[in-house]
Design a protein around this motif. Structure first.
Motif, short mmCIF file in Angstrom:
data_model
loop_
_atom_site.label_atom_id
_atom_site.label_comp_id
_atom_site.label_asym_id
_atom_site.label_seq_id
_atom_site.Cartn_x
_atom_site.Cartn_y
_atom_site.Cartn_z
N UNK A 1 0.85 -1.19 0.00
CA UNK A 1 0.00 0.00 0.00
C UNK A 1 0.89 1.24 0.00
N UNK A 2 0.34 2.32 -0.54
CA UNK A 2 0.99 3.62 -0.41
C UNK A 2 0.71 4.17 0.99
N UNK A 3 1.55 5.07 1.50
CA UNK A 3 1.33 5.62 2.85
C UNK A 3 0.06 6.46 2.93
N UNK A 4 -0.35 6.72 4.14
CA UNK A 4 -1.55 7.53 4.37
C UNK A 4 -1.36 8.95 3.84
N UNK A 5 -2.43 9.48 3.28
CA UNK A 5 -2.44 10.89 2.91
C UNK A 5 -2.58 11.70 4.19
N UNK A 6 -1.64 12.61 4.45
CA UNK A 6 -1.62 13.34 5.71
C UNK A 6 -1.89 14.83 5.57
N UNK A 7 -2.08 15.30 4.35
CA UNK A 7 -2.36 16.72 4.15
C UNK A 7 -3.55 16.86 3.21
N UNK A 8 -4.46 17.77 3.58
CA UNK A 8 -5.67 17.99 2.80
C UNK A 8 -5.92 19.48 2.65
N UNK A 9 -6.55 19.80 1.56
CA UNK A 9 -6.89 21.18 1.26
C UNK A 9 -8.34 21.43 1.64
N UNK A 10 -8.61 22.60 2.22
CA UNK A 10 -9.97 22.99 2.60
C UNK A 10 -10.44 24.03 1.60
N UNK A 11 -11.56 23.77 0.95
CA UNK A 11 -12.09 24.69 -0.04
C UNK A 11 -13.50 25.11 0.34
N UNK A 12 -13.96 26.20 -0.29
CA UNK A 12 -15.29 26.73 -0.05
C UNK A 12 -15.91 27.08 -1.40
N UNK B 1 -18.75 31.12 -9.19
CA UNK B 1 -18.70 30.20 -10.31
C UNK B 1 -17.69 29.07 -10.12
N UNK B 2 -16.98 29.08 -8.98
CA UNK B 2 -15.98 28.04 -8.75
C UNK B 2 -15.86 27.80 -7.25
N UNK B 3 -14.66 27.83 -6.74
CA UNK B 3 -14.43 27.62 -5.32
C UNK B 3 -13.23 28.45 -4.88
N UNK B 4 -13.17 28.65 -3.57
CA UNK B 4 -12.07 29.41 -2.97
C UNK B 4 -11.25 28.49 -2.08
N UNK B 5 -9.93 28.58 -2.18
CA UNK B 5 -9.05 27.78 -1.34
C UNK B 5 -8.86 28.49 0.00
N UNK B 6 -9.42 27.88 1.06
CA UNK B 6 -9.34 28.50 2.38
C UNK B 6 -8.00 28.26 3.05
#
Length: 871
Positions: free
Chosen positions: A366-377, A381-386
């Motif tokens: 297995x590949x390692x756990x994903x430990x970083x995530x992006x929070x968006x809003x 017409x699209x989204x904003x990266x918080x």
């Protein structure tokens, strides 16, 4: 299942009669120029499948452009059907003679494909987001090529904690194995931040009628925080229906997980419009920071737009990056196999490079756990990266910068919420059914000042009063919403009353309910609104009824010592000056000492002898004035002590009660009984319960009980009514105060606590307490009845005046003697003359000569020769 029966039969036939693909191995070993087939199974009808196809084709082309080895990517379409995926895997192995298979994306498909691959010793490099630990043991040729995203549940929980939401609803897809891995992880993460899942909503893959029915239930419910973990097609249906049902408006909170959020870049205008205000958690991979990704991004956009012109957005997402990395790992393993001769699976598991999606290095297949995530809003017409959330660090707004980390998402600034608002939703609202809260109130309260329930004699109506009722109503006024309620009487113990919340008979309990640990298994409590503690109340008795030295109490010891000292000193001065005129003041040394002491204390009343010197008169006037003040003060203080009752507790403390096996009392139905038995170690036979303050007072006065144990609020009321007869003794035992009870996990609790703080800070709570105690307050409650002993600090001016006057008189007297003797004697002779006076009564003329200096006595020069002769 009937429609899949032919497929099951066909798969069985294929498994029974499979050809052996040995020619491909020999061709690879033969040398250069031989074609190597690699298979792939995707859902070409989905955006994920489209991105995966283009990315894998690009990876194979990039490899072939730099190597002489020829690889061909054989792609099959599963249409997200597990049986179709299994048939595709069989066809790729038997007919296309592939050396490895990339995909599929879902676990349901992967589980069947892995069985086919392991049986034929063909590596299956899966894109499934969650693979159970036992899978690689059952199917040893299975490799998970997507980063495990269980950590994203902690990111979701961190968002919930940031805005202090305590109850959430989770919508997930039924018959989706990933939910079996994701949901327990989400539940654990929420519990760690003090929140919990109020309800789970399982949606079938198809069926809009079921979707509408479940959304209608959510709309009727009071909880408004919804976490969505669905496949993209079902999620799009959900948000479209939610918008139609006006559930994408204010007070709602929608949080989406990675299967949805990582594709938000591909949404069309209609979808974006239905998801306004949604907060999403998506896998992070270095896009703008990676030159490698920039080149991939340009080529991908060009190719994707040409092959799928119907798609409005042609940007690659994390699924394209993962597919490219997985294909690269396979083609590199094929090349290494030619050189080192190891099995292809072993070469794949030895992969070690930095890919588009991150580090590609397998552990336990297995590949390692994903430990970083992006929070968006989602906004506009699209989204904003918080910002970002990473395991162990929390929230930050940038990656690789100097921004400080935070445990709260509020540091990101304003968030655009559903309904176009920027204020944070509460996460819940009053149920649309508008059923009033059922509030239980105890009817058997011993102290009616806190909770009083009275029945109308003309009917079945009840009236409710007391400080607890008034405080609850004041608290509801401070809430930012209307909360209907009804009071209901309950006749029983307080423990059974709190249990009624657990059994859903009551929605809350209001009254003099103590906050104790054993009740937390049934309910949760607000912050205490009363002083916490348990006090011991005992009768009082006279303090001085048997004290023989009461007459000494008006003055302190220091005061008595100073009185004796000043009297002796003043008596000495008067005696020294007047002894030349009074034969009674002369005589033998013992006689003169006795006379001096007698003179010192009888002068406090009067002086029977006439004074002959102005110096002694001056001393005596001041002395008598001070004596008069002291004697009158002593008389007044002693009178006060004898007339004002001095009281002390009849019992010293708990130890005295235990040693004497005394009987004690407590409030009926309260937790105090348990505390007396378990903590203070009273025998159950020595504990009695009472139902009113009057019963307490009667039992204490009749000595039926030696002490009563009351909670601090009750003790204040009782002592206010009987402040002359009883007193509190010993320390205040630390126990919980009074609070309102609510169901465990109730979303009302945080708002009610905040409103109660507002009531307390406004002074209203103190006003209610003062009004309650005002009618019980004794007239002499402001004092403790004690008359203090007087110390020298109260008379230092008088003592200084008297002592100073006597000292001045003594110095003037000595100065005059010294002045009259300077003509005839030295200082040494003068001292001898003075000393001889103590034992020589015949020196009368010397004494008179000295005293004749005063204006009253004529001076005779004949005395001088006699003085010289005697000296």
């Amino acid at each position: 299942m009937n429609q899949f029966a032919p497929l099951f039969y066909f798969v069985t036939i294929l498994l029974a009669f499979r050809p052996i693909a040995a020619n491909t191995v020999r061709n690879i070993e033969a040398g250069m120029g031989v074609v190597v087939n690699v298979g792939a199974i995707i859902d070409n009808s989905s955006r994920i499948g489209k991105e995966q196809r283009v990315a894998m084709e690009m990876a194979v082309e990039d490899f072939c452009a730099n190597n002489s080895q020829r690889l061909v990517l054989q792609i099959k379409h599963s249409r997200r059907d597990p049986m179709q995926a299994a048939l595709a895997a069989r066809d790729l192995i038997n007919m296309q003679e592939v050396q490895a298979i990339l995909g599929p994306h879902t676990w349901e498909e992967t589980s069947l494909v892995a069985a086919v691959g392991s049986e034929n010793h063909i590596p299956i490099v899966s894109f499934a987001e969650a693979t159970p630990n036992w899978a690689t043991e059952l199917w040893p040729f299975l490799v998970q090529a997507s980063h495990n995203e269980l950590k994203q549940m902690e990111a979701v929980a961190a968002i919930v904690k940031s805005f202090e939401w305590y109850q959430v609803t989770v919508i997930y897809q039924d018959r989706d194995y990933s939910s079996n891995e994701i949901l327990p992880g989400l539940s654990r993460a929420l519990r760690q931040v003090g929140s919990e899942i109020s309800q789970l909503v399982a949606l079938p893959p198809f069926g809009s009628s079921s979707l509408v029915r479940e959304l209608e239930k959510l709309r009727q419910d009071q909880y408004r925080v919804v976490i969505v973990h669905l496949s993209l097609p079902l999620a799009l249906q959900l948000f479209e229906k939610a918008k139609e049902m006006k559930m994408m408006e204010k007070d709602y909170v929608w949080i989406t997980t990675d299967p949805i959020t990582s594709l938000v870049h591909s949404f069309n205008a209609s979808t974006i419009s239905a998801m306004q205000g949604v907060i999403g958690v998506k896998s992070f991979f270095p896009e703008s920071e990676s030159p490698q990704f920039q080149g991939f991004h340009r080529r991908f956009r060009k190719r994707f737009s040409s092959e799928y012109p119907e798609e409005e957005n042609n940007d690659p997402g994390v699924f394209a990056a993962q597919a490219y990395d997985a294909a690269r790992a396979v083609v590199l393993a094929v090349t290494q196999r030619k050189h080192n001769g190891r099995p292809l699976l072993e070469n794949i598991l030895r992969s070690d490079f930095h890919g588009l999606s991150g580090k590609i290095q397998f552990t336990d297949q297995k590949l390692p756990l994903q430990k970083m995530f992006q929070i968006i809003n989602v906004i506009g017409k699209s989204y904003r990266e918080l910002g970002y959330w990473s395991d162990g660090l929390g929230f930050t707004q940038t990656i690789g910068g100097n921004d400080t980390t935070s445990s709260s998402m509020k540091d990101f600034g304003s968030v655009f919420w559903p309904g176009g608002t920027f204020y944070t939703p509460k996460g819940w609202t009053v149920s649309t059914s508008s059923k009033p809260l059922r509030i239980g109130v105890p009817t058997g309260a011993a102290f009616k000042q806190y909770a009083n329930v009275e029945k109308d004699p003309l009917g079945n109506n009840f009236s409710f009063g007391g400080i607890a009722i008034d405080l609850f109503e004041e608290t509801l006024i401070k809430l930012p919403y209307h909360l209907p309620y009804e009071f209901f009487p309950f006749n029983g113990t307080y423990d059974s009353l709190v249990q009624q919340i657990h059994s859903s008979k009551f929605d809350a309990v209001v009254g003099d309910v103590a906050i104790v640990s054993q009740r937390y298994q049934y309910a949760e409590f607000t912050n205490p609104y009363s002083e916490a503690g348990l006090m011991m109340i005992v009768p009082v008795r006279s303090k001085f009824c048997s004290k023989a030295w009461l007459f000494m109490n008006p003055f302190t010891r220091a005061m008595w010592a100073l009185i004796v000292a000043i009297n002796v000193y003043n008596g000495f001065v008067v005696w020294l000056i007047e002894r030349n005129y009074c034969p009674e003041l002369r005589g033998s040394l013992p006689n003169q000492i006795g006379t001096l002491i007698w003179l010192s204390f009888t002068t406090l009343c009067s002086l029977h002898e006439k004074l002959h010197s102005n110096l002694s008169r001056m001393t005596m006037v001041v002395w008598l004035f001070v004596a008069l003040v002291i004697t009158q003060t002593y008389t007044a203080n002693l009178t006060s002590m004898l007339t004002v009752q001095q009281l002390e507790p009849a019992v010293a403390g708990v130890d005295a009660l235990l040693q004497s096996n005394a009987v004690v009392g407590y409030c009926k139905g309260s937790f105090v009984s348990m505390y007396l038995k378990k903590v203070l170690k009273f025998s159950p036979d020595h504990i009695q319960e009472f139902s009113s303050p009057e019963e307490y007072a009667k039992a204490l006065k009749s000595k039926a009980i030696a002490a009563a144990f009351l909670e601090v609020p009750f003790a204040k009321i009782f002592l206010g009514q009987y402040c002359k007869d009883f007193v509190s003794v010993g320390p205040t035992f630390k126990v919980g105060g009074f609070g309102f009870a609510f169901p465990r996990g109730s979303p009302l609790l945080p708002s009610v606590n905040e409103a109660m703080l507002k009531v307390a800070e406004s002074g209203k709570l103190r006003e209610l307490e003062n009004d309650m105690l005002a009618s019980q307050k004794c007239l002499d409650a402001e004092t403790d009845g004690r008359t203090p002993s007087l110390s020298p600090s109260s008379f230092w001016v008088l003592f200084t005046f008297s002592g100073g006057t006597s000292t001045i008189a003594l110095l003037v007297y000595i100065f005059r003697i010294h002045k009259s003797m300077l003509k005839h004697k030295t200082i040494w002779n003068l001292m001898l003359a003075v000393i001889n006076q103590w034992g020589n009564p015949s020196m009368q003329r010397f004494s008179r000569r000295d005293s004749d200096i005063s204006p009253e006595t004529p001076t005779h020069s004949a005395n001088v020769p006699n003085l010289q002769a005697q000296v």
